[in-house]
Design an enzyme around this catalytic site. Structure first.
Site, PDB file in Angstrom:
ATOM      1  N   ALA A  89       3.600 -17.599 -80.230  1.00  0.00           N
ATOM      2  CA  ALA A  89       3.250 -17.684 -78.804  1.00  0.00           C
ATOM      3  C   ALA A  89       4.219 -18.615 -78.100  1.00  0.00           C
ATOM      4  O   ALA A  89       4.497 -19.716 -78.592  1.00  0.00           O
ATOM      5  CB  ALA A  89       1.815 -18.185 -78.628  1.00  0.00           C
ATOM      6  N   CYS A  90       4.745 -18.166 -76.964  1.00  0.00           N
ATOM      7  CA  CYS A  90       5.617 -19.006 -76.140  1.00  0.00           C
ATOM      8  C   CYS A  90       5.018 -19.074 -74.733  1.00  0.00           C
ATOM      9  O   CYS A  90       4.101 -18.321 -74.406  1.00  0.00           O
ATOM     10  CB  CYS A  90       7.033 -18.439 -76.105  1.00  0.00           C
ATOM     11  SG  CYS A  90       7.179 -16.862 -75.218  1.00  0.00           S
ATOM     12  N   PRO A  91       5.504 -19.970 -73.871  1.00  0.00           N
ATOM     13  CA  PRO A  91       4.882 -20.133 -72.550  1.00  0.00           C
ATOM     14  C   PRO A  91       4.845 -18.869 -71.708  1.00  0.00           C
ATOM     15  O   PRO A  91       3.852 -18.600 -71.037  1.00  0.00           O
ATOM     16  CB  PRO A  91       5.750 -21.218 -71.896  1.00  0.00           C
ATOM     17  CG  PRO A  91       6.245 -22.031 -73.048  1.00  0.00           C
ATOM     18  CD  PRO A  91       6.480 -21.035 -74.145  1.00  0.00           C
TER      19      PRO A  91
ATOM     20  N   GLY B 102       5.215 -15.753 -72.962  1.00  0.00           N
ATOM     21  CA  GLY B 102       4.633 -14.664 -73.735  1.00  0.00           C
ATOM     22  C   GLY B 102       5.448 -13.398 -73.694  1.00  0.00           C
ATOM     23  O   GLY B 102       4.914 -12.298 -73.824  1.00  0.00           O
TER      24      GLY B 102
ATOM     25  N   THR C  85       8.086 -14.961 -78.077  1.00  0.00           N
ATOM     26  CA  THR C  85       6.915 -14.588 -78.874  1.00  0.00           C
ATOM     27  C   THR C  85       7.244 -13.482 -79.865  1.00  0.00           C
ATOM     28  O   THR C  85       6.926 -13.567 -81.058  1.00  0.00           O
ATOM     29  CB  THR C  85       5.776 -14.139 -77.941  1.00  0.00           C
ATOM     30  OG1 THR C  85       5.410 -15.232 -77.094  1.00  0.00           O
ATOM     31  CG2 THR C  85       4.555 -13.697 -78.742  1.00  0.00           C
TER      32      THR C  85
END
Length: 480
Positions: free
Chosen positions: A8-10, A12, A16
């Site tokens: 998960a990344c900020p 998305g 990700t």
């Protein structure tokens, strides 16, 4: 061995799925099996509970809080950032094997980030979780406002409320409607930021106090800085309340009634009476300082923002610069609009520069990198800085300094030229909404050429063409 993972990344979007692909390919090369849950912007399909139960260890490759983290209680856990999973998946699996040998982690996590993480890591994930939920509101509201200006001009801000007067046959009427819908979406920015920072700290009981604190931050003029403080306060207060032991018959109503009620009271009092006004004064001072920037000061600010946009290409530093620029959009001052333009132009440079470099000097890049370069043209034009990640993953010491140099140049030139932008995203596709569009393109072109020349020169210092050592991450990016 059997592994499960969550990525998960900020935003998305890119990180990700690139991290998931890199983990899957590395597991296959190692002879291991892995199932990955991508908690991206399009939602996620939760892992089967039996698959989690059968796993030897869990890998969290995340820059934000993990949704449903309690599902993995009692399993050996390794937690890294998404970029580490993209660039060094083999090392991540080594850590996971060691964790599996060491045995299960302690259960009963009380936060949505790792209980044993360092404080700096926890705070970063809390903040990035808030930013992650904020981005859809920024995109929707900002683009609607930009569209309203394109249809009705900047004077549309003075149009009467559409609830009182709306002419469906008038272009101005539709422009006013778009502006007021976008403004409504923008009105949620600070409360959403605060609410989901609190959510990352203390789960659902903290959402209401966080939203309340964020709304008060808007009321007292504390802005985004007030939202950050409100979110941290709400999460901290609810976490403290959850540590208080209560009789079992009462425990059921605590998360639904007591924690939100008491948390909202405490955070509301603190924001209204204690910290709100000082933060509002600091925000006003910062806004006035930005409004007065000119000459050398503006150039240095543009260069700094450019460096931040290129440094981690969509990571926390990049997001901090972007959030700073978007926050300025709500003030509507000329300098704030210049900052937004500088940030977007600087963020477009890295993928465009790598696309150009891999086109004019193909021999310096692998076949996979050249394929990534063709995709990077569109990514760069669309203001998706992550398009440069495959190149940076394969050769960070040459690529990252090169793109930082070009982005800093573009950011500085954009500020000096006085380019403005009211849209928070869109890249070259919102060119009609850019003030001084030709100068915007000029600043972008100069920075792109500088980065291109720099990366080609640095790569030529190596003996021969780059080897395929970093192609796992590159292949992951192509698949993503």
């Amino acid at each position: 061995m059997k592994f499960v993972a969550v990525t998960a990344c900020p935003t998305g979007i890119a990180h990700t799925y690139m991290a998931a692909e890199s983990l899957e390919q590395t597991a296959k090369a190692n002879g291991d099996t892995i199932e990955v849950e991508t908690q991206g912007s399009a939602g996620s399909a939760p892992l089967d509970p039996q698959v989690i139960a059968d796993a030897d260890a869990v890998i969290f490759a995340v820059d934000v809080a993990v949704q449903g983290r309690e599902r993995f209680d009692g399993k050996p856990v390794v937690e890294v950032g998404v970029k580490q999973a993209i660039n060094g998946a083999a090392g991540v699996f080594d850590q996971a094997r060691e964790a599996a040998k060491a045995g299960p982690s302690k259960p009963a996590l009380t936060t949505k980030v790792g209980a044993n993480d360092r404080t700096g890591t926890k705070v970063r994930q809390w903040l990035m979780t808030g930013v992650s939920y904020l981005i859809p509101f920024v995109a929707a509201g900002g683009l609607l406002i930009a569209l309203s200006f394109a249809l009705g001009g900047y004077e549309i801000v003075d149009a009467p409320k559409v609830t009182d007067q709306f002419d469906a046959g008038s272009l101005q009427g539709w422009a006013a409607l778009m502006f007021q819908i976008g403004s409504a979406a923008f009105g949620f920015l600070v409360p959403v930021l605060a609410g989901f920072i609190a959510f990352a700290i203390a789960d659902r009981p903290a959402i209401a106090p966080g939203f309340v604190g964020g709304a008060i931050a808007v009321t007292v003029g504390a802005g985004f800085l007030g939202g950050l403080v409100a979110g941290l306060l709400a999460g901290g207060v609810v976490s403290a309340l959850k540590r208080i032991r209560v009789p079992r018959p009462v425990a059921g109503i605590m998360p639904v009634v007591v924690y939100p009620l008491l948390g909202s009271i405490v955070v509301g009092v603190l924001m209204y009476v204690v910290v709100g006004k000082p933060i509002a004064a600091a925000t006003t001072g910062l806004t006035n300082w930005l409004t007065g920037l000119s000459g050398t000061s503006a150039l240095l600010l543009g260069a700094l923002l450019g460096l931040m946009m290129a440094f981690d290409m969509g990571g926390p530093v990049n997001k901090a610069a972007y959030a700073f620029a978007v926050g300025g959009l709500t003030t509507g001052t000329g300098t704030s609009l210049q900052i937004m333009a500088a940030v977007m132009a600087a963020g477009m440079v890295p993928p465009l520069a790598l696309a150009l470099a891999s086109t004019v000097r193909k021999a310096l890049f692998t076949e996979v990198e050249r394929e990534n370069g063709r995709a990077a043209w569109l990514l760069g034009a669309s203001f998706i800085t992550e398009g440069a990640i495959p190149f940076a993953a394969a050769d960070p010491l040459r690529v990252i300094p090169s793109i930082m140099l070009g982005s800093a140049t573009t950011g500085a030139l954009s500020m000096v030229f006085g380019v403005t932008l009211r849209a928070p995203h869109g890249g070259i596709f919102v060119l009609p909404l850019i003030g001084k569009p030709l100068l915007f393109v000029l600043a972008l072109a100069i920075g792109t050429v500088i980065s291109t020349v720099a990366v080609i020169l640095l790569k030529q210092l190596k003996a021969g063409v780059p080897e395929s050592a970093g192609t796992t991450a590159n292949t992951a990016a192509v698949s993503a």
